[in-house]
Design an enzyme around this catalytic site. Sequence first.
Site, PDB file in Angstrom:
ATOM      1  N   SER A  51      32.967  24.543  34.206  1.00 48.03           N
ATOM      2  CA  SER A  51      31.621  24.609  34.775  1.00 48.03           C
ATOM      3  C   SER A  51      31.166  26.047  34.937  1.00 48.03           C
ATOM      4  O   SER A  51      30.032  26.304  35.303  1.00 48.03           O
ATOM      5  CB  SER A  51      31.580  23.899  36.137  1.00 48.03           C
ATOM      6  OG  SER A  51      32.377  24.599  37.077  1.00 48.03           O
TER       7      SER A  51
ATOM      8  N   LYS B 174      39.775  32.708  38.519  1.00 44.86           N
ATOM      9  CA  LYS B 174      40.050  32.141  37.194  1.00 44.86           C
ATOM     10  C   LYS B 174      40.472  33.180  36.162  1.00 44.86           C
ATOM     11  O   LYS B 174      41.103  32.828  35.152  1.00 44.86           O
ATOM     12  CB  LYS B 174      38.820  31.385  36.696  1.00 44.86           C
ATOM     13  CG  LYS B 174      38.554  30.073  37.424  1.00 44.86           C
ATOM     14  CD  LYS B 174      39.552  28.994  37.053  1.00 44.86           C
ATOM     15  CE  LYS B 174      39.126  27.629  37.551  1.00 44.86           C
ATOM     16  NZ  LYS B 174      40.049  26.559  37.124  1.00 44.86           N
TER      17      LYS B 174
END
Length: 319
Positions: A76, A51
């Site tokens: 999350s 990410k």
Amino acid sequence: MTSIALIEAAAKRLSGHARRTPLLSSPFLDEIAGRRVFVKAECLQHTGSFKFRGGWNAVSALVEAGPLSGVIAYSSGNHAQGVALAAKMHGIPAVIVMPADAPAIKIANTRALGAEVVTYDRAAEDRDALGARLAAERGLALVKPFDMAEVIAGQGTTGLEIAEQAAEAGVTEAVVLVPCGGGGLTSGIALALQARAPGMVVHPVEPEGFDDVARSQAAGERLRNERLSGSICDAIITPVTGDLTWPLLRDLCGPGLVVTEDEALRAMALAHDRLKIVLEPGGAVALAAALFRPGAGAVIAVASGGNVDRAMMIRALQG
């Protein structure tokens, strides 16, 4: 629109900032799978997951476009940390909207990176609506977790590296298995490999009970997950694929695969024992499919993240 040109531009932005993660192998894993297995260890990327690539590229593009009051993201945990670190490195504030049931280590790490964390109830609240409201109230630029061209392009740089590293290993044809939630990583890799290694076919991999992509591919239309929580694979649990990612998943990828939680835990243990890397459940589903689903020819599994609580890692190792 997302294109190979945007992925190449992302690679230039990421140069000197992101890690070129290794492509690992083990004869022990080859024996289990009955074929050559390679593992792209994105768990070794900054913040412990792929990410950071999309977060850095998106934040960099926003900074290049003009002055920013800050950025906001919902996640999350892995996208949260990627955006938080990218914002910190650019010297701008970050607000991160996270589910209250996210692993404690992900919430703690996001705060440690200097971001403000706002929690919500995954089962009862709409994170998109909450994020949009906070963005409007505070004048923040929204960095979406997957349905954003700059984010997809950043994740697609993983595919550029896979093409180069596989070629160095003498592999030009392979099945490439990618953990899939909203589809940013999967679609970005598929787009990159279409241009750089057309002999490789990408397949999304999802946890049992949250296989909206596999079901959508079979149905020919985008379907939603009935549940939004209840899986240990929290990193890849999303309501539905994105407006940008779905056409790429539909048109560029082979059929999706589905694995059980037990198989993800077994893959975590094997990655620890044979490759000496730490994976979280959602980051291990592609390796689980590579090891426990039949197939021929070389297979490349993306190990997308390693941000796992100690208790979950112990559970995996105790088997």
